[in-house]
Design a protein around this motif. Structure first.
Motif, PDB file in Angstrom:
ATOM      1  N   ILE A   1       0.873  -1.173   0.000  1.00 29.92           N
ATOM      2  CA  ILE A   1       0.000   0.000   0.000  1.00 29.92           C
ATOM      3  C   ILE A   1       0.911   1.225   0.000  1.00 29.92           C
ATOM      4  O   ILE A   1       1.918   1.258   0.727  1.00 29.92           O
ATOM      5  CB  ILE A   1      -0.905   0.025   1.247  1.00 29.92           C
ATOM      6  CG1 ILE A   1      -1.694  -1.283   1.357  1.00 29.92           C
ATOM      7  CG2 ILE A   1      -1.834   1.233   1.210  1.00 29.92           C
ATOM      8  CD1 ILE A   1      -2.592  -1.578   0.189  1.00 29.92           C
ATOM      9  N   THR A   2       0.590   2.209  -0.809  1.00 28.76           N
ATOM     10  CA  THR A   2       1.436   3.393  -0.904  1.00 28.76           C
ATOM     11  C   THR A   2       0.620   4.668  -0.702  1.00 28.76           C
ATOM     12  O   THR A   2      -0.607   4.685  -0.847  1.00 28.76           O
ATOM     13  CB  THR A   2       2.149   3.463  -2.272  1.00 28.76           C
ATOM     14  OG1 THR A   2       1.151   3.520  -3.308  1.00 28.76           O
ATOM     15  CG2 THR A   2       3.032   2.240  -2.486  1.00 28.76           C
ATOM     16  N   ALA A   3       1.342   5.739  -0.368  1.00 30.51           N
ATOM     17  CA  ALA A   3       0.754   7.074  -0.212  1.00 30.51           C
ATOM     18  C   ALA A   3       1.820   8.096  -0.565  1.00 30.51           C
ATOM     19  O   ALA A   3       2.985   7.753  -0.775  1.00 30.51           O
ATOM     20  CB  ALA A   3       0.257   7.278   1.223  1.00 30.51           C
TER      21      ALA A   3
ATOM     22  N   GLY B   1      -6.494   8.694  -0.721  1.00 33.39           N
ATOM     23  CA  GLY B   1      -5.087   9.084  -0.713  1.00 33.39           C
ATOM     24  C   GLY B   1      -4.134   7.910  -0.722  1.00 33.39           C
ATOM     25  O   GLY B   1      -2.915   8.098  -0.730  1.00 33.39           O
ATOM     26  N   LEU B   2      -4.664   6.691  -0.719  1.00 35.94           N
ATOM     27  CA  LEU B   2      -3.844   5.491  -0.731  1.00 35.94           C
ATOM     28  C   LEU B   2      -3.912   4.821  -2.102  1.00 35.94           C
ATOM     29  O   LEU B   2      -4.739   5.172  -2.945  1.00 35.94           O
ATOM     30  CB  LEU B   2      -4.322   4.505   0.338  1.00 35.94           C
ATOM     31  CG  LEU B   2      -4.364   4.997   1.778  1.00 35.94           C
ATOM     32  CD1 LEU B   2      -4.943   3.923   2.682  1.00 35.94           C
ATOM     33  CD2 LEU B   2      -2.969   5.403   2.253  1.00 35.94           C
TER      34      LEU B   2
ATOM     35  N   LEU C   1       9.511   0.846  -5.268  1.00 33.67           N
ATOM     36  CA  LEU C   1       8.542   1.820  -4.776  1.00 33.67           C
ATOM     37  C   LEU C   1       9.142   2.778  -3.735  1.00 33.67           C
ATOM     38  O   LEU C   1       8.657   3.898  -3.574  1.00 33.67           O
ATOM     39  CB  LEU C   1       7.348   1.101  -4.144  1.00 33.67           C
ATOM     40  CG  LEU C   1       6.440   0.311  -5.079  1.00 33.67           C
ATOM     41  CD1 LEU C   1       5.497  -0.573  -4.265  1.00 33.67           C
ATOM     42  CD2 LEU C   1       5.640   1.248  -5.971  1.00 33.67           C
ATOM     43  N   LEU C   2      10.169   2.337  -3.023  1.00 33.02           N
ATOM     44  CA  LEU C   2      10.667   3.098  -1.870  1.00 33.02           C
ATOM     45  C   LEU C   2      11.041   4.546  -2.201  1.00 33.02           C
ATOM     46  O   LEU C   2      10.728   5.447  -1.414  1.00 33.02           O
ATOM     47  CB  LEU C   2      11.851   2.371  -1.228  1.00 33.02           C
ATOM     48  CG  LEU C   2      11.515   1.031  -0.557  1.00 33.02           C
ATOM     49  CD1 LEU C   2      12.782   0.389   0.000  1.00 33.02           C
ATOM     50  CD2 LEU C   2      10.495   1.226   0.560  1.00 33.02           C
ATOM     51  N   PRO C   3      11.713   4.837  -3.340  1.00 35.83           N
ATOM     52  CA  PRO C   3      12.035   6.241  -3.625  1.00 35.83           C
ATOM     53  C   PRO C   3      10.851   7.056  -4.128  1.00 35.83           C
ATOM     54  O   PRO C   3      10.951   8.281  -4.260  1.00 35.83           O
ATOM     55  CB  PRO C   3      13.111   6.144  -4.718  1.00 35.83           C
ATOM     56  CG  PRO C   3      13.503   4.710  -4.808  1.00 35.83           C
ATOM     57  CD  PRO C   3      12.325   3.930  -4.330  1.00 35.83           C
TER      58      PRO C   3
ATOM     59  N   THR D   1       5.526   6.808   0.158  1.00 33.05           N
ATOM     60  CA  THR D   1       5.544   6.137   1.454  1.00 33.05           C
ATOM     61  C   THR D   1       4.968   4.749   1.237  1.00 33.05           C
ATOM     62  O   THR D   1       3.872   4.600   0.691  1.00 33.05           O
ATOM     63  CB  THR D   1       4.711   6.904   2.489  1.00 33.05           C
ATOM     64  OG1 THR D   1       5.279   8.209   2.659  1.00 33.05           O
ATOM     65  CG2 THR D   1       4.707   6.177   3.826  1.00 33.05           C
ATOM     66  N   VAL D   2       5.702   3.720   1.670  1.00 32.51           N
ATOM     67  CA  VAL D   2       5.370   2.340   1.309  1.00 32.51           C
ATOM     68  C   VAL D   2       5.056   1.525   2.555  1.00 32.51           C
ATOM     69  O   VAL D   2       5.854   1.456   3.487  1.00 32.51           O
ATOM     70  CB  VAL D   2       6.531   1.682   0.537  1.00 32.51           C
ATOM     71  CG1 VAL D   2       6.169   0.242   0.168  1.00 32.51           C
ATOM     72  CG2 VAL D   2       6.875   2.487  -0.710  1.00 32.51           C
TER      73      VAL D   2
END
Length: 256
Positions: free
Chosen positions: A7-9, A36-37, A78-80, A83-84
């Motif tokens: 899940i990311t934001a 927002g997710l 996804l990390l860069p 928010t993961v």
């Protein structure tokens, strides 16, 4: 069927750049937005990931290893970008409708977890110690009094081992406490056996640390200081990361 990685934001423009292939070769990776997710997922076939087929595939070590690496490849990409909140390996949903229902049902918890992870990264520190036995050059006692000398040496060796174990315990506690003091959150995970960690020596600490981006220089400096402090005691630190914050992601996402 959908395989969900995370899940990311807080998505930026770079989030629209292509992600690497998914859990299977040539499998696309989608971002399914919900407020927002977003859920980052791939379509996967039922005949591979369905409830009846998956257990047999997971018994294949090479197949499972390739899938775990594929999962981690997507999470690391996804990390860069955002928010993961990484999800457990083999988080599966029957389709987009079921996934959106779960996102809606767990919205508050997911948002709280994202808030906890925002602006921080997970790092791992493993501590290893080299075993030190008795001095092989010490001569065996002979002659009169040899028996008493033998038992005295055994007692001294036992005392030395106990002192070394106590010193190692103090080192482990101090290391974890000092690294945790520079982190947002920390956890000491179960120790791994040699066949799993593949390193020299015995593992004495398997720590994970959620570190603010701004605090990383101080945290890394703390680790370097620990390495200098315990350099002469047979202790070795192994740093890894940054990783998806699996140790701090809470319960993740489950079917609604």
């Amino acid at each position: 069927m959908l395989y969900v990685y995370a899940i990311t934001a807080d998505h930026g423009p770079e989030d629209m750049e292509p992600l690497p292939e998914g859990i299977l070769p040539d499998t696309p990776v989608w971002r399914i937005a919900s407020g927002g997710l977003a859920a980052v997922a791939s379509p996967v076939p039922d005949h591979t990931f369905g409830a009846e087929a998956l257990p047999a595939h997971l018994e294949d070590v090479q197949w499972t290893r390739a899938r775990v690496l594929g999962h981690e490849r997507v999470v690391c990409a996804l990390l860069p970008r955002a928010t993961v909140l990484p999800l457990k390996f083999c988080t599966l949903f029957s389709g987009e409708e079921a996934l959106r229902a779960a996102l809606s049902a767990h919205k508050k918890t997911l948002e709280q977890t994202v808030d906890h992870l925002r602006g921080a990264r997970e790092w791992g520190v493993k501590l290893f110690v080299e075993a030190r036995g008795p001095d092989p050059r010490a001569p065996e006692p002979v002659g009169a009094g040899a028996g008493a000398a033998f038992f005295r040496r055994k007692k001294e060796e036992q005392q030395a081992r106990a002192a070394a174990e106590a010193a190692l315990d103090r080192c482990v506690v101090a290391s974890h406490q000092r690294l945790a003091a520079h982190a947002r959150a920390a956890v000491a995970n179960p120790l791994q056996p040699p066949q799993l960690h593949g390193q020299r020596g015995k593992m004495a600490l398997n720590g994970a640390y959620l570190v603010d981006l701004q605090a990383e220089p101080a945290w890394r400096a703390c680790l370097s200081e620990l390495e200098r402090t315990y350099a002469d005691e047979g202790v070795r630190y192994a740093l890894s990361g940054p990783w998806g914050a699996y140790n701090f992601a809470g319960g993740g996402l489950v079917r609604a």
